[in-house]
Write a protein that holds these residues in place. Structure first.
Motif, short mmCIF file in Angstrom:
data_model
loop_
_atom_site.label_atom_id
_atom_site.label_comp_id
_atom_site.label_asym_id
_atom_site.label_seq_id
_atom_site.Cartn_x
_atom_site.Cartn_y
_atom_site.Cartn_z
N ALA A 35 -33.95 -23.50 -10.76
CA ALA A 35 -33.42 -24.19 -9.69
C ALA A 35 -33.22 -22.92 -8.33
CB ALA A 35 -31.52 -23.68 -10.04
N SER A 36 -33.95 -21.88 -9.00
CA SER A 36 -34.23 -20.54 -7.69
C SER A 36 -36.14 -20.37 -7.46
CB SER A 36 -34.04 -19.29 -8.30
OG SER A 36 -33.02 -19.52 -9.14
N ALA A 37 -35.61 -19.84 -6.24
CA ALA A 37 -36.82 -19.67 -5.48
C ALA A 37 -37.68 -17.84 -6.79
CB ALA A 37 -37.34 -19.44 -4.75
N ARG A 38 -36.42 -17.05 -6.82
CA ARG A 38 -36.68 -15.71 -7.79
C ARG A 38 -35.72 -15.86 -8.51
NH1 ARG A 38 -37.66 -11.18 -3.23
NH2 ARG A 38 -36.08 -12.44 -2.53
N TYR A 39 -36.24 -15.70 -9.61
CA TYR A 39 -34.04 -14.98 -10.23
C TYR A 39 -34.59 -13.34 -10.89
CZ TYR A 39 -33.01 -15.64 -15.57
OH TYR A 39 -31.71 -15.50 -16.86
N ILE A 40 -33.88 -13.29 -10.61
CA ILE A 40 -34.07 -11.47 -11.48
C ILE A 40 -33.04 -11.44 -12.52
CG2 ILE A 40 -33.26 -9.25 -10.47
CD1 ILE A 40 -34.78 -10.61 -7.95
N VAL A 41 -33.55 -10.94 -13.35
CA VAL A 41 -32.30 -10.68 -14.72
C VAL A 41 -31.58 -9.07 -15.02
CG1 VAL A 41 -31.00 -10.78 -16.56
CG2 VAL A 41 -33.37 -12.28 -16.03
N LYS A 42 -30.33 -8.35 -14.83
CA LYS A 42 -30.39 -7.25 -14.97
C LYS A 42 -29.14 -7.63 -16.33
CE LYS A 42 -31.17 -4.58 -12.14
NZ LYS A 42 -32.49 -3.49 -12.03
N THR A 43 -30.19 -6.46 -17.24
CA THR A 43 -28.28 -5.79 -18.50
C THR A 43 -27.97 -4.55 -18.68
OG1 THR A 43 -30.73 -5.61 -20.03
CG2 THR A 43 -29.55 -7.49 -20.10
N ASP A 44 -27.11 -4.19 -17.99
CA ASP A 44 -26.10 -3.28 -18.52
C ASP A 44 -27.45 -1.95 -19.57
OD1 ASP A 44 -24.32 -4.30 -17.41
OD2 ASP A 44 -22.20 -4.08 -18.61
N ASP A 45 -28.14 -2.34 -20.81
CA ASP A 45 -28.51 -2.01 -21.73
C ASP A 45 -29.86 -1.78 -21.58
OD1 ASP A 45 -28.40 -4.16 -22.53
OD2 ASP A 45 -28.83 -3.91 -24.34
N GLY A 46 -30.16 -2.44 -21.02
CA GLY A 46 -31.77 -2.34 -20.05
C GLY A 46 -32.75 -4.21 -21.31
#
Lengths: 462, 280
Positions: free
Chosen positions: B148-159
């Motif tokens: 559903a996205s042109a761009r998808y970015i994932v962040k995690t607290d611990d990497g």
């Protein structure tokens, strides 16, 4: 020979300092002997002034006559020609300003206890009747009712008795409207409301809960799905706040929220998953019946000190006199001619006080009541940890905002023709608090009855 | 009674259920929610509609196990019933005319953000989705968001997945690099939405948040869900749940959300003990 006693037969009730610790019904109802004795106070007047005081025009002398004859089921059948909810009305109607205020016996002495007798008859029927009610012959017409409060249930009952296929749509998970979420168990046991609703179901009324009309289905979609008329009895459930500082602190509730948690969600019981704040010192702002209910619930939930805070004097309290007396007996304090101007809180956002001003009464305003005026320099602080706002409600805007062509007043009330309940939309009728703003159970029932008659006249022409 | 058609564990603390509710499925739009009650003595609580299958009359809900009520819901299995399920409630998210949008989803809030991303994407809007989780194990809806996205970015607290950091870090990078958005839509914990709003205010980007206060009826009759927005009291269940994030009093909302903290903690413990006993 009539019973010429000048006073009503007392109704047995729980002692004040017993009942203020439980949620069981306060008034216990007449025995058969007490009911017959009270019924004999009725003079069976020819011109029946009491009937004109009843918004649904129950033939009062006729049912009272059946009581005297020991024919309690006959009395019930007589009432149920006019009323679908006698066990409710006998309990919560303000009879002192309706049927009983017209009673001839009230000229000298107390009027006949019509409400208590109605309640006795309905309770007797609910406990003893064995025959299932007769299901009317269907007439092939379908009517939708929006809201299952007193207006909707009455309209549904009257139409079902005439053979209409009636479906009641209710937004909450339980039917009854204010009878289940607002009026507490100790004034109106929920089992009694359920019994009245079951009776309606047994004569063919369909009930669909969890249906928010305006969201899940619109009024127009109800017509598209085959309903030929719609009655809107959605009430006035939108609570008002005072818009004073601190009103969003933790421990400040609308009376609707406090009562919904207590009554509908049964937060007073240990087996309920719904929490309620356990407060020690509670202020209930307002002086109506809802304020009395909220105060008496707070006391039963264990509060040490509960005060009614009202800006006019005791003489202007809009609550029924009987409710005020009951509240006082149970230890509710009355702080009249007092108006809050700010609620204060601690560093965690909990209520810890309420700043109020004393009031005096000025000239009468448009409503005819003397207007409260603030006394300068009279500020004082009340020590409270919970504030319940009970200053009125207005009609919920959802139906209006999702129904094209439905005219409403500026304040949200649906505009109807008084004699029929017809709105600005063809085939759409309305009644009860959705039209009048917050009023009484019996006025809502009267409006439901009027609309049922008008709907019948309209549809039977087809 | 409403039947649970499908149940799926998305991660150790998050469950997805599809509920048979054809009328709701037919009407629901992204941003709306339902109120449910698991059983007779249960409490009413709100959950966002995560997806709908109009053809089969199914409504998806995705919930995190945070207390007694969600534990009780999670205890129900496919084919079983829940007592009450009412909706669609609240006003749909405003999506008309948006061309370039950043959708921010924090934790299980991603489940509420996804239907909005999907609708915008279908309307031809260029969607940048930024989702954040505590760690890789808690990641949900990755394939759905990507689609559903042109761009998808994932962040995690611990990497442990995507890049280390918070969703606000990712958004700041984009905004500082000169990216522009018609609107930022943020859904997640109050603290996350508060910091997203603080950031977008700096850059003057319109921001919509989906508020999640305590609710009972969800139809506007009690005011339990009230918030201060632009100095005025609003009821989240009827006036929202979406609001202009730059006008919301988040500190007050966070205080109010903790009203029943002690009660909830106790009820949660009792429920867990009960279910453990049953399991033995």
């Amino acid at each position: 020979m009539p019973n010429m006693s000048l006073v009503k037969n007392e109704m047995p009730s729980q002692a004040p300092d017993v009942r203020n610790k439980n949620f069981s019904e306060v008034a216990l109802g007449y025995t058969e002997e007490q009911a017959i004795d009270e019924a004999q106070r009725c003079l069976n007047c020819k011109h029946k002034p009491c009937v004109s005081g009843c918004p649904v025009q129950i033939d009062i002398p006729a049912f009272i006559e059946r009581i005297i004859a020991h024919d309690f089921e006959g009395a019930y059948q007589s009432i149920s020609k006019s009323s679908s909810l006698p066990a409710v009305c006998g309990r919560v109607c303000p009879q002192e300003s309706q049927c009983e205020c017209k009673c001839v016996r009230g000229v000298k002495g107390e009027p006949v206890a019509i409400g208590r007798l109605e309640r006795f008859v309905a309770d007797w029927h609910n406990a003893n009747a064995t025959e299932a009610p007769v299901k009317p012959v269907p007439n092939g017409h379908k009517v939708a009712i929006v809201g299952s409060g007193p207006a909707g249930l009455t309209c549904a009952g009257d139409l079902a008795k005439k053979g209409y296929e009636v479906t009641v749509f209710e937004a909450l998970h339980l039917a009854g409207g204010v009878l289940v979420y607002g009026i507490p168990e100790f004034r109106l046991p929920k089992a009694i409301v359920q019994k009245e609703i079951d009776t309606l179901k047994s004569i063919g009324v369909k009930l669909e809960t969890n249906m928010v009309i305006g969201r899940v289905l619109s009024i127009d979609e109800l017509f598209e799905s085959g309903f030929e008329a719609v009655f809107i009895g959605s009430g006035a459930g939108l609570p008002r706040f005072m818009n004073i500082p601190g009103e969003n602190l933790k421990g400040v509730f609308s009376a609707n929220e406090f009562l919904t948690r207590t009554n509908l969600m049964r937060a007073y019981r240990n087996d309920s998953a719904t929490p309620i704040v356990k407060a020690k010192k509670v202020a209930v702002v307002g002086g109506g019946n809802v304020a009395m209910d909220a105060a008496r619930c707070a006391k039963r939930l264990g509060a040490e000190e509960v005060s009614i805070v009202y800006r006019r004097s005791e003489a202007e309290l809009p609550a029924r006199h009987e409710e005020v007396e009951h509240a006082k007996e149970e230890g509710i304090l009355f702080k009249v001619l007092v108006n809050p101007c700010e609620i204060t809180g601690d560093t965690n956002g909990w209520v810890n006080g309420m700043v109020c001003r004393e009031m005096t009464l000025g000239e009468p305003d448009a409503s005819g009541r003397r207007r409260p005026v603030e006394k300068e320099g009279s500020e004082f602080k009340m020590d409270v940890d919970c504030v319940i706002m009970s200053i009125g409600t207005s009609p919920n805007p959802l139906i209006k905002s999702t129904t094209k062509g439905l005219d409403t007043q500026k304040w949200g009330g649906i505009i109807v023709q008084e004699e029929t309940g017809l709105t600005s939309r063809e085939g759409v009728y309305a009644g009860g608090d959705a039209v009048t703003g917050a009023a009484t159970v019996i006025l809502a029932m009267g409006a439901g009855k009027t609309a049922a008659q008008a709907i019948d006249e309209q549809l039977s022409k087809k | 009674m409403f039947k649970i058609a499908h149940k799926q564990r998305l991660n150790p603390t998050v469950t997805r259920m599809e509920i048979e509710a054809p009328l709701i499925a037919r009407k629901a739009e992204p941003g709306q929610f339902i109120i449910l009650r698991v059983d007779e003595n249960g409490e009413r609580f709100p959950l966002t509609i995560a997806d709908t299958d109009r053809e089969n009359g199914l409504v998806s809900i995705i919930f995190q196990l945070v207390g007694a009520a969600t534990e009780a819901l999670n205890h129900k299995n496919e084919g079983e019933y829940i007592q009450d399920f009412v909706g669609p409630l609240g006003s749909p998210t405003h999506t008309e005319g948006l061309k370039r949008v950043a959708i921010i989803g924090g934790g299980v809030g991603g489940a509420s953000a996804y239907p909005v991303a999907k609708k915008l994407h279908e309307q031809g809007c260029e969607v940048t989705s930024i989702v954040g989780f505590r760690n890789r194990e808690l990641l949900i809806l990755e394939d759905e968001f990507k689609a559903a996205s042109a761009r998808y970015i994932v962040k995690t607290d611990d990497g442990s997945y995507g890049t280390k950091g918070l969703v606000t870090d990712a958004l700041r990078e984009l905004l500082e690099a000169g990216e522009t958005f018609d609107e930022v839509i943020a859904i997640g914990p109050l603290i996350m939405m508060k910091f997203v709003c603080a950031l977008t205010k700096e850059f003057g980007v319109k921001t919509t948040v989906s508020m999640n206060p305590i609710m009972i009826d969800g139809t506007g009759m009690c005011g339990g869900c009230r918030l201060t927005v632009g100095g005025v009291t609003k009821f989240a269940c009827v006036d929202g749940p979406d609001f202009d994030g730059h006008l919301v009093d988040f500190d007050e909302a966070m205080q109010r959300s903790r009203t029943y903290y002690d009660f909830e903690r106790k009820a949660h413990e009792e429920t867990c003990n009960l279910f453990q006993k049953e399991a033995k």
